[in-house]
Motif scaffolding. Structure first.
Motif, mmCIF file in Angstrom:
data_model
loop_
_atom_site.group_PDB
_atom_site.id
_atom_site.type_symbol
_atom_site.label_atom_id
_atom_site.label_comp_id
_atom_site.label_asym_id
_atom_site.label_seq_id
_atom_site.Cartn_x
_atom_site.Cartn_y
_atom_site.Cartn_z
ATOM 1 N N LEU A 117 37.667 52.908 56.431
ATOM 2 C CA LEU A 117 37.017 53.792 55.455
ATOM 3 C C LEU A 117 37.826 53.934 54.167
ATOM 4 C CD1 LEU A 117 35.238 56.797 57.200
ATOM 5 C CD2 LEU A 117 34.274 54.800 56.078
ATOM 6 N N GLY A 118 39.156 54.017 54.306
ATOM 7 C CA GLY A 118 40.013 54.144 53.122
ATOM 8 C C GLY A 118 39.867 52.938 52.210
ATOM 9 N N GLU A 119 39.874 51.759 52.823
ATOM 10 C CA GLU A 119 39.730 50.526 52.033
ATOM 11 C C GLU A 119 38.359 50.469 51.366
ATOM 12 O OE1 GLU A 119 40.502 47.348 54.847
ATOM 13 O OE2 GLU A 119 42.184 48.512 55.590
ATOM 14 N N LEU A 120 37.312 50.858 52.110
ATOM 15 C CA LEU A 120 35.961 50.847 51.540
ATOM 16 C C LEU A 120 35.864 51.818 50.369
ATOM 17 C CD1 LEU A 120 33.737 50.755 54.765
ATOM 18 C CD2 LEU A 120 34.076 48.929 53.111
ATOM 19 N N SER A 121 36.512 52.963 50.541
ATOM 20 C CA SER A 121 36.511 53.964 49.476
ATOM 21 C C SER A 121 37.202 53.415 48.231
ATOM 22 C CB SER A 121 37.207 55.230 49.981
ATOM 23 O OG SER A 121 37.542 56.070 48.936
ATOM 24 N N ALA A 122 38.342 52.743 48.452
ATOM 25 C CA ALA A 122 39.072 52.160 47.320
ATOM 26 C C ALA A 122 38.235 51.076 46.646
ATOM 27 C CB ALA A 122 40.403 51.588 47.807
ATOM 28 N N ASP A 123 37.548 50.272 47.463
ATOM 29 C CA ASP A 123 36.676 49.246 46.879
ATOM 30 C C ASP A 123 35.580 49.890 46.036
ATOM 31 O OD1 ASP A 123 38.046 47.184 47.983
ATOM 32 O OD2 ASP A 123 36.693 46.899 49.680
ATOM 33 N N SER A 124 35.045 51.003 46.538
ATOM 34 C CA SER A 124 33.936 51.635 45.818
ATOM 35 C C SER A 124 34.393 52.217 44.483
ATOM 36 C CB SER A 124 33.266 52.710 46.685
ATOM 37 O OG SER A 124 34.062 53.851 46.750
ATOM 38 N N VAL A 125 35.715 52.469 44.363
ATOM 39 C CA VAL A 125 36.256 52.927 43.076
ATOM 40 C C VAL A 125 35.907 51.912 41.994
ATOM 41 C CG1 VAL A 125 38.438 53.129 41.804
ATOM 42 C CG2 VAL A 125 38.106 54.400 43.901
ATOM 43 N N PHE A 126 35.975 50.639 42.349
ATOM 44 C CA PHE A 126 35.704 49.603 41.345
ATOM 45 C C PHE A 126 34.226 49.492 41.039
ATOM 46 C CE2 PHE A 126 39.891 48.787 42.747
ATOM 47 C CZ PHE A 126 40.522 48.608 41.540
ATOM 48 N N LEU A 127 33.413 49.670 42.087
ATOM 49 C CA LEU A 127 31.970 49.615 41.850
ATOM 50 C C LEU A 127 31.525 50.799 40.980
ATOM 51 C CD1 LEU A 127 30.816 48.633 45.457
ATOM 52 C CD2 LEU A 127 30.948 47.159 43.448
ATOM 53 N N GLU A 128 32.212 51.922 41.154
ATOM 54 C CA GLU A 128 31.809 53.136 40.433
ATOM 55 C C GLU A 128 32.708 53.405 39.235
ATOM 56 O OE1 GLU A 128 31.432 56.530 43.170
ATOM 57 O OE2 GLU A 128 31.388 55.097 44.811
ATOM 58 N N ARG A 129 33.513 52.440 38.818
ATOM 59 C CA ARG A 129 34.555 52.741 37.845
ATOM 60 C C ARG A 129 34.021 53.222 36.494
ATOM 61 N NH1 ARG A 129 34.442 47.306 38.518
ATOM 62 N NH2 ARG A 129 34.432 45.941 36.701
ATOM 63 N N ALA A 130 32.847 52.743 36.101
ATOM 64 C CA ALA A 130 32.296 53.206 34.823
ATOM 65 C C ALA A 130 31.977 54.697 34.922
ATOM 66 C CB ALA A 130 31.052 52.413 34.480
ATOM 67 N N ASN A 131 31.391 55.115 36.051
ATOM 68 C CA ASN A 131 31.062 56.539 36.242
ATOM 69 C C ASN A 131 32.321 57.389 36.354
ATOM 70 O OD1 ASN A 131 28.357 55.924 36.314
ATOM 71 N ND2 ASN A 131 28.305 55.734 38.551
ATOM 72 N N LEU A 132 33.385 56.762 36.859
ATOM 73 C CA LEU A 132 34.637 57.503 37.042
ATOM 74 C C LEU A 132 35.428 57.581 35.738
ATOM 75 C CD1 LEU A 132 35.705 55.999 40.485
ATOM 76 C CD2 LEU A 132 34.848 58.291 40.074
ATOM 77 N N GLY A 133 35.007 56.883 34.727
ATOM 78 C CA GLY A 133 35.606 57.037 33.402
ATOM 79 C C GLY A 133 36.690 56.053 33.051
ATOM 80 N N PHE A 134 36.877 55.006 33.854
ATOM 81 C CA PHE A 134 37.879 54.018 33.422
ATOM 82 C C PHE A 134 37.343 52.588 33.535
ATOM 83 C CE2 PHE A 134 39.874 52.336 37.368
ATOM 84 C CZ PHE A 134 39.351 53.218 38.297
ATOM 85 N N GLY A 135 36.058 52.465 33.161
ATOM 86 C CA GLY A 135 35.421 51.157 33.235
ATOM 87 C C GLY A 135 36.165 50.086 32.464
ATOM 88 N N ASN A 136 36.721 50.457 31.285
ATOM 89 C CA ASN A 136 37.395 49.457 30.459
ATOM 90 C C ASN A 136 38.922 49.573 30.497
ATOM 91 O OD1 ASN A 136 34.947 48.396 29.539
ATOM 92 N ND2 ASN A 136 34.746 50.092 28.099
ATOM 93 N N ALA A 137 39.413 50.553 31.196
ATOM 94 C CA ALA A 137 40.871 50.754 31.209
ATOM 95 C C ALA A 137 41.535 49.744 32.146
ATOM 96 C CB ALA A 137 41.196 52.171 31.671
ATOM 97 N N PRO A 138 42.698 49.251 31.772
ATOM 98 C CA PRO A 138 43.398 48.327 32.662
ATOM 99 C C PRO A 138 43.874 49.034 33.931
ATOM 100 C CG PRO A 138 44.793 48.940 30.822
ATOM 101 C CD PRO A 138 43.448 49.557 30.556
ATOM 102 N N ALA A 139 43.906 48.301 35.017
ATOM 103 C CA ALA A 139 44.359 48.901 36.279
ATOM 104 C C ALA A 139 45.156 47.894 37.097
ATOM 105 C CB ALA A 139 43.164 49.387 37.080
ATOM 106 N N VAL A 140 46.179 48.416 37.725
ATOM 107 C CA VAL A 140 46.980 47.636 38.667
ATOM 108 C C VAL A 140 46.759 48.268 40.037
ATOM 109 C CG1 VAL A 140 49.336 47.043 39.348
ATOM 110 C CG2 VAL A 140 48.700 46.990 36.941
ATOM 111 N N LEU A 141 46.601 47.440 41.040
ATOM 112 C CA LEU A 141 46.340 47.974 42.382
ATOM 113 C C LEU A 141 47.644 48.154 43.150
ATOM 114 C CD1 LEU A 141 43.393 45.604 43.431
ATOM 115 C CD2 LEU A 141 43.339 47.598 41.922
ATOM 116 N N MET A 142 47.644 49.104 44.047
ATOM 117 C CA MET A 142 48.789 49.238 44.952
ATOM 118 C C MET A 142 48.274 49.066 46.370
ATOM 119 S SD MET A 142 51.979 51.589 44.648
ATOM 120 C CE MET A 142 53.499 51.050 45.361
ATOM 121 N N LEU A 143 48.813 48.061 47.051
ATOM 122 C CA LEU A 143 48.311 47.680 48.374
ATOM 123 C C LEU A 143 49.366 47.894 49.446
ATOM 124 C CD1 LEU A 143 46.945 44.170 47.346
ATOM 125 C CD2 LEU A 143 45.642 46.280 47.405
#
Lengths: 112, 204
Positions: B105-131
């Motif tokens: 579930l945690g991984e799915l939630s993190a994945d959904s961050v990217f699907l929803e990133r425009a709604n979350l307000g950082f659609g164009n902001a650069p991001a680095v992942l921590m795995l």
């Protein structure tokens, strides 16, 4: 305590009785302890096999946790470390390469 | 929302590892804003207590306080995801229990961050992942390195390289030393199992 019946050939029966007498224990205790040792040893071997598979990348953390019946990451890590394993990680060379690329990206992003 | 580079925490493991050695502040190195999806935060802070029915350990209390303090300063951003809010609702209604809780579930939630990133307000902001260190090892081997990411270990090595910490290996050794004991020490002031949702409130 449940009773069970075991069928032994005469030689094995004699060996067991002699060994029990020499060990100053009963046949029941001897059998009980042996089963416990066997089961414990099998459980340890199975645990080590699962940790080996996880650390070598053959199975995921979730799969290893499921196999061991552990439900939290914390307990899984604790059990892994207590069994003498290191937490799996990239080699230093790969980790540096990964991190260098990420830091370069961050620095470029911050300049824009 | 700021366009500064986000560090998106994709797995609870890096938070768990840094919390046991009380080094979560290291995540702000390199001027990063830390973005934690709701279900990842649940897994990092509450899941152990919820699953094992024990009180919070001191590292969880520290992590919860760290998140709350830095949410105020906007250095840490926690947002609800569809996966996380559905899971929370299912936990609270009793449909999701420790026995039938899906592992990913945690991984799915993190994945959904990217699907929803425009709604979350950082659609164009650069991001680095921590795995998780294990997951990244696998990613690296399969050459799926088309995204920029850190693992706990690679992050520590970069901190050492930038002279922000003395030794990555020393911190890694401390993590190995602290993890087994940290998971068994309940906070004496907080006894009894935690109920899901009682530690951290997410404000979308």
């Amino acid at each position: 305590m449940p009773n069970i019946t075991i069928h032994l050939d005469e030689d094995t029966h004699r060996l067991a009785k002699v060994y029990a007498a020499q060990s100053k224990t009963s046949l029941s205790k001897l059998f009980r302890n042996h089963i416990r040792q066997l089961a414990g040893s099998a459980n340890d071997s199975r645990k080590r096999l699962i940790f080996d598979s996880y650390c070598s990348g053959s199975i995921s953390r979730s799969e290893a946790m499921n196999e061991l019946g552990l439900r939290s990451i914390e307990t899984f890590y604790a059990t892994l470390i207590e069994a003498g394993f290191d937490l799996p990680r990239q080699t230093r060379k790969d980790a540096l390469e990964t991190g260098n690329a990420a830091v370069k990206f961050i620095e470029e992003s911050n300049r824009e | 929302m700021s366009k500064s580079c986000k560090l998106v925490i994709m797995d609870a493991a890096p938070l768990i590892k840094l919390a046991v050695v009380r080094r979560l502040d290291l995540l702000f190195s390199f001027g990063l804003t830390v973005f934690i999806p709701d279900e990842v935060l649940f897994e990092a802070i509450e899941k152990q207590s919820w699953m094992d029915g024990i009180g919070p350990t001191p590292d969880k209390v520290y992590m919860k306080e760290w998140v709350e303090v830095h949410k105020e300063t906007k250095q840490v951003i926690c947002r609800e995801t569809f996966i996380g809010s559905s899971a929370k609702e299912s936990r609270e209604s009793g449909r999701l229990t420790a026995k039938n809780y899906p592992d990913n579930l945690g991984e799915l939630s993190a994945d959904s961050v990217f699907l929803e990133r425009a709604n979350l307000g950082f659609g164009n902001a650069p991001a680095v992942l921590m795995l998780d260190d294990y997951e990244a090892t696998d990613m690296f081997k399969s050459k799926r390195a088309d995204v920029y990411f850190f693992t706990t270990y690679s992050f520590l090595l970069q901190l050492e390289k930038s002279r922000l910490v003395d030794s990555a290996e020393a911190i890694w050794s401390d993590i190995l030393l602290e993890l087994p004991t940290a998971s068994k020490m309940q906070d004496p002031d907080l006894t009894g199992p935690l109920r899901a949702g009682t530690i951290v409130e997410f404000r979308p």
